[in-house]
Design a protein around this motif. Structure first.
Motif, PDB file in Angstrom:
ATOM      1  N   ASP A 191       0.800  -1.221   0.000  1.00  0.00           N
ATOM      2  CA  ASP A 191       0.000   0.000   0.000  1.00  0.00           C
ATOM      3  C   ASP A 191       0.835   1.274   0.000  1.00  0.00           C
ATOM      4  OD1 ASP A 191       0.802  -0.662   2.609  1.00  0.00           O
ATOM      5  OD2 ASP A 191      -0.811   0.510   3.508  1.00  0.00           O
ATOM      6  N   HIS A 192       2.150   1.167   0.067  1.00  0.00           N
ATOM      7  CA  HIS A 192       3.001   2.351   0.060  1.00  0.00           C
ATOM      8  C   HIS A 192       3.544   2.585  -1.352  1.00  0.00           C
ATOM      9  CE1 HIS A 192       3.037   1.477   4.431  1.00  0.00           C
ATOM     10  NE2 HIS A 192       3.036   2.793   4.506  1.00  0.00           N
ATOM     11  N   THR A 193       3.059   3.640  -1.979  1.00  0.00           N
ATOM     12  CA  THR A 193       3.422   3.939  -3.362  1.00  0.00           C
ATOM     13  C   THR A 193       4.922   4.156  -3.521  1.00  0.00           C
ATOM     14  OG1 THR A 193       1.273   4.998  -3.686  1.00  0.00           O
ATOM     15  CG2 THR A 193       2.972   5.460  -5.319  1.00  0.00           C
TER      16      THR A 193
ATOM     17  N   GLU B 225       1.306  -4.085 -10.236  1.00  0.00           N
ATOM     18  CA  GLU B 225       1.376  -3.703  -8.832  1.00  0.00           C
ATOM     19  C   GLU B 225      -0.018  -3.372  -8.329  1.00  0.00           C
ATOM     20  OE1 GLU B 225       3.170   0.284  -8.143  1.00  0.00           O
ATOM     21  OE2 GLU B 225       3.673   0.182 -10.278  1.00  0.00           O
TER      22      GLU B 225
ATOM     23  N   ARG C 215       6.807   0.828  -3.414  1.00  0.00           N
ATOM     24  CA  ARG C 215       6.675   0.096  -4.675  1.00  0.00           C
ATOM     25  C   ARG C 215       7.553   0.715  -5.758  1.00  0.00           C
ATOM     26  NH1 ARG C 215       1.167   0.807  -3.935  1.00  0.00           N
ATOM     27  NH2 ARG C 215       1.022   1.873  -5.967  1.00  0.00           N
ATOM     28  N   SER C 216       7.568   2.038  -5.802  1.00  0.00           N
ATOM     29  CA  SER C 216       8.378   2.726  -6.808  1.00  0.00           C
ATOM     30  C   SER C 216       9.861   2.418  -6.619  1.00  0.00           C
ATOM     31  CB  SER C 216       8.143   4.246  -6.732  1.00  0.00           C
ATOM     32  OG  SER C 216       6.800   4.558  -7.017  1.00  0.00           O
TER      33      SER C 216
ATOM     34  N   SER D  39      -2.222  -1.848  -4.594  1.00  0.00           N
ATOM     35  CA  SER D  39      -2.058  -1.120  -3.336  1.00  0.00           C
ATOM     36  C   SER D  39      -2.874  -1.703  -2.190  1.00  0.00           C
ATOM     37  CB  SER D  39      -2.438   0.354  -3.541  1.00  0.00           C
ATOM     38  OG  SER D  39      -3.782   0.458  -3.975  1.00  0.00           O
TER      39      SER D  39
END
Length: 224
Positions: free
Chosen positions: A17-19, A40, A22-23, A42
Motif C-alpha cells: 500500500d506504500h506507493t 502492482e 513500490r516505486s 495497493s
C-alpha cells in the motif's frame, strides 16, 4: 553461426500500500538484468485479482494493507494458484505473522530493512523453488517450529519409504524440488508427489517444517 541462449526474466507482481516503496522496488529491479515487474496493487483484494490475471513468477506481498491484509491475500492467492511463489516483504518481525504465513504456504519472509543485494538474490532463489528468510527471522522460525506441540513424532519416520527419507534429507539441506530432481535423476513432478506424501505422513504443513523436523530427528543430509 552461434545462437545466443536467452533466459526469460522473472516476472514479478508487487502488492504493497506504500506507493513510494513500490516505486523504489520497481526502480531497483529495473536496474537489474532478469527481472520484470508486470503489475502492482495497493491493497490485498486488488492484488489477488491481479495475480489471477497476470500469473507472475513471484509475488512480493506486504502484510499490513487496507481492504484485505497480507495473510488473507496470501490464503486466497494460494487457494486459486497453489503453485504460486509468494514472498512476504514486510516490516513485521512478529513470530506469529512469520509462522502463519509459512503455514499458509508463503515461500519466504523478508523484512523491508534488508539490503538490495539480499532482496535480489532472495527473489532468484524463491523463483527457483527455495525458501528465503531475512537472517533475523530464521532463528525465530526454528524456535517456533521446534517445540513440544509439533504434531509429528519420531516414530512417524518409520512410515516413510527409503526414497522419502532420502528426499527428507534433501529438504533438510534446503534444496528445491528442481535441485532434488536433478540429483536423484527423477522428474520434478515425482519429487513434488514425494514431498506431499512426506508432509502427510509426518502431519506437517510445509517443507520448512519438514526440514526442521529432519534436523531435529537427525535425518542424514546427502553430501554434494
Amino acid at each position: 553461426m552461434t545462437l545466443e541462449h536467452t533466459t526469460e526474466p522473472i516476472r514479478i507482481v508487487l502488492i504493497d500500500d506504500h506507493t513510494l516503496f513500490r516505486s523504489g522496488i520497481k526502480a531497483l529491479l529495473a536496474r537489474q538484468e532478469g527481472f520484470e515487474v508486470i503489475g502492482e496493487a495497493s491493497d490485498g483484494l486488488s492484488g489477488v485479482k491481479l495475480v489471477e490475471q497476470a500469473a507472475p513468477d513471484v509475488v512480493l506481498l506486504d502484510l499490513d494493507m487496507p481492504v484485505m491484509n497480507g495473510r488473507e491475500a496470501l490464503a486466497q492467492i494460494l487457494s486459486s494458484r497453489p503453485e504460486q511463489t509468494v514472498v512476504m516483504l514486510t516490516v513485521s518481525e512478529d513470530s506469529e505473522d512469520l509462522t502463519e504465513c509459512m503455514r499458509l504456504g508463503a515461500r519466504g519472509f523478508l523484512l523491508k530493512n534488508i539490503h538490495a543485494e539480499f532482496l535480489i538474490e532472495s527473489i532468484k532463489k524463491a523463483a527457483a523453488g527455495d525458501n528465503v528468510f531475512s537472517p533475523e527471522m530464521t532463528a525465530r522460525l526454528v524456535q517456533s517450529l521446534i517445540n513440544p506441540g509439533t504434531p509429528a513424532v519420531a516414530g512417524a519416520l518409520d512410515s516413510l519409504t527409503q526414497r522419502e527419507l532420502e528426499i527428507l534429507g534433501h529438504l533438510a539441506a534446503g534444496r528445491s524440488n528442481k535441485v532434488i530432481a536433478r540429483k536423484l535423476d527423477l522428474a520434478e513432478s515425482t519429487i513434488k508427489v514425494h514431498v506431499q506424501n512426506i508432509l502427510r505422513k509426518l502431519e506437517l504443513t510445509s517443507r520448512v517444517q519438514a526440514a526442521v523436523y529432519a534436523v531435529q530427528h537427525n535425518v542424514p543430509q546427502p553430501q554434494d
